[in-house]
Write a protein that holds these residues in place. Structure first.
Motif, PDB file in Angstrom:
ATOM      1  N   ILE A 211       0.834  -1.220   0.000  1.00  0.00           N
ATOM      2  CA  ILE A 211       0.000   0.000   0.000  1.00  0.00           C
ATOM      3  C   ILE A 211       0.856   1.251   0.000  1.00  0.00           C
ATOM      4  N   LEU A 212       1.891   1.269   0.852  1.00  0.00           N
ATOM      5  CA  LEU A 212       2.748   2.460   0.960  1.00  0.00           C
ATOM      6  C   LEU A 212       3.534   2.702  -0.333  1.00  0.00           C
ATOM      7  N   SER A 216       3.062   5.963  -2.550  1.00  0.00           N
ATOM      8  CA  SER A 216       4.283   6.758  -2.683  1.00  0.00           C
ATOM      9  C   SER A 216       4.569   7.082  -4.150  1.00  0.00           C
ATOM     10  N   LYS A 217       4.298   6.132  -5.067  1.00  0.00           N
ATOM     11  CA  LYS A 217       4.499   6.369  -6.500  1.00  0.00           C
ATOM     12  C   LYS A 217       3.609   7.487  -7.025  1.00  0.00           C
ATOM     13  N   TYR A 259      -0.041  12.416   6.677  1.00  0.00           N
ATOM     14  CA  TYR A 259       0.097  12.150   5.239  1.00  0.00           C
ATOM     15  C   TYR A 259      -0.008  13.469   4.463  1.00  0.00           C
ATOM     16  N   ALA A 260       0.805  13.560   3.405  1.00  0.00           N
ATOM     17  CA  ALA A 260       0.782  14.737   2.520  1.00  0.00           C
ATOM     18  C   ALA A 260       0.826  14.250   1.074  1.00  0.00           C
ATOM     19  N   LEU A 261       0.160  15.016   0.161  1.00  0.00           N
ATOM     20  CA  LEU A 261       0.120  14.676  -1.261  1.00  0.00           C
ATOM     21  C   LEU A 261       0.800  15.791  -2.040  1.00  0.00           C
ATOM     22  N   ASN A 262       1.994  15.447  -2.577  1.00  0.00           N
ATOM     23  CA  ASN A 262       2.782  16.434  -3.326  1.00  0.00           C
ATOM     24  C   ASN A 262       2.984  17.723  -2.526  1.00  0.00           C
ATOM     25  N   GLY A 263       3.306  17.566  -1.245  1.00  0.00           N
ATOM     26  CA  GLY A 263       3.566  18.697  -0.375  1.00  0.00           C
ATOM     27  C   GLY A 263       2.333  19.315   0.242  1.00  0.00           C
TER      28      GLY A 263
END
Length: 277
Positions: A211-212, A216-217, A259-263
């Protein structure tokens, strides 16, 4: 077109009309002169014919006259005929002179007209050239401005598309996080010394790893700030505890990862912060 240019065009048209009228007047005068000369010549011919008729009549009468009388009448008739011939020559010469003068005047007017048209054409061509240069310059400036605007729009669209791609998974990841946290808790509280739970623990670890890696990709970052300085932008402190072993304002414990998505923050990490001594 400016008022000055319009006035110049009107003046040019007026000059054209004037020259054309002068040319027409010259031709009309030439025709009238030819007609007058022809009429005069015709009258002269009639007079000569009349004189010849008179001469014949005189000859008929001469048979009835004495030699002296006959000699006088003949002399008088010859003088009249000679006078008429001289008048005819004078009229013809006058006609040729006027015709030559009219042709010369016509040639002069046409030469002036041609020179004027030549100058006007050169002036109009120069104005047209300058107008074309100004138009091309304005067109080039408009094209450059449009290209610049198109470039700005393209850049803005690219940024919007990039952002849309970056955050397209935001909703999915937010829905996935509640499923990840129970797995983390299960691994945290599992008894790794119990052989009966070994396969279960390995299965949970493999599932977590898959999952990670997958998230992460796609730009998802796990926030695990243990022993890092406290950052209120990504961390949420639930407790401050004095701890000499950990520098003040550093994270000494992570209750729940963030958790963060693209910063871009999706969920802050729940942490315990050291207050120092």
């Amino acid at each position: 077109m400016s008022e000055q240019e319009k006035q110049q065009d009107i003046n040019a048209e007026n000059v054209d009309e004037t020259v054309a009228q002068q040319t027409q007047n010259s031709e009309s005068q030439e025709v009238k002169a030819e007609e007058a000369a022809a009429a005069q010549a015709e009258n002269t011919e009639d007079q000569i014919a009349e004189a010849e008729k008179i001469e014949e009549e005189i000859a008929a009468m001469a048979a009835k006259l004495t030699p002296e009388e006959l000699r006088g009448e003949l002399l008088s008739a010859r003088l009249s005929i000679r006078q008429l011939q001289n008048e005819r020559k004078q009229l013809k010469s006058e006609f040729e002179r006027k015709q030559t003068a009219l042709q010369l005047e016509k040639a002069t007017v046409m030469a002036q007209y041609d020179e004027y048209r030549k100058n006007v054409s050169a002036e109009q061509e120069d104005k047209h050239k300058k107008l074309m240069e100004v138009t091309q310059k304005k067109l080039a400036e408009a094209i450059a401005a449009n290209e610049e605007e198109i470039s700005r729009i393209r850049t803005r669209c690219d940024n919007e598309i990039s952002k849309a791609k970056s955050f397209a998974l935001e909703g999915f990841v937010k829905d996935l996080i509640p499923s990840i946290e129970p797995l983390e808790k299960a691994l945290f509280y599992s008894d790794r010394n119990n052989p009966q739970q070994k396969d279960l623990i390995e299965g949970l670890e493999m599932t977590m790893e898959l999952i990670l890696k997958a998230i992460s990709k796609n730009g998802v970052e796990v926030i695990d700030p243990l022993n890092q300085p406290f950052d209120p932008n990504y961390h949420q402190a639930i407790q401050h505890i004095p701890n000499p072993a950990v520098p003040a304002n550093h994270v000494m414990g992570v209750i729940q990862k963030g958790y963060a998505l693209n910063g871009r923050l999706l969920k802050p990490a729940l942490v315990v912060v050291s207050s120092g001594n």
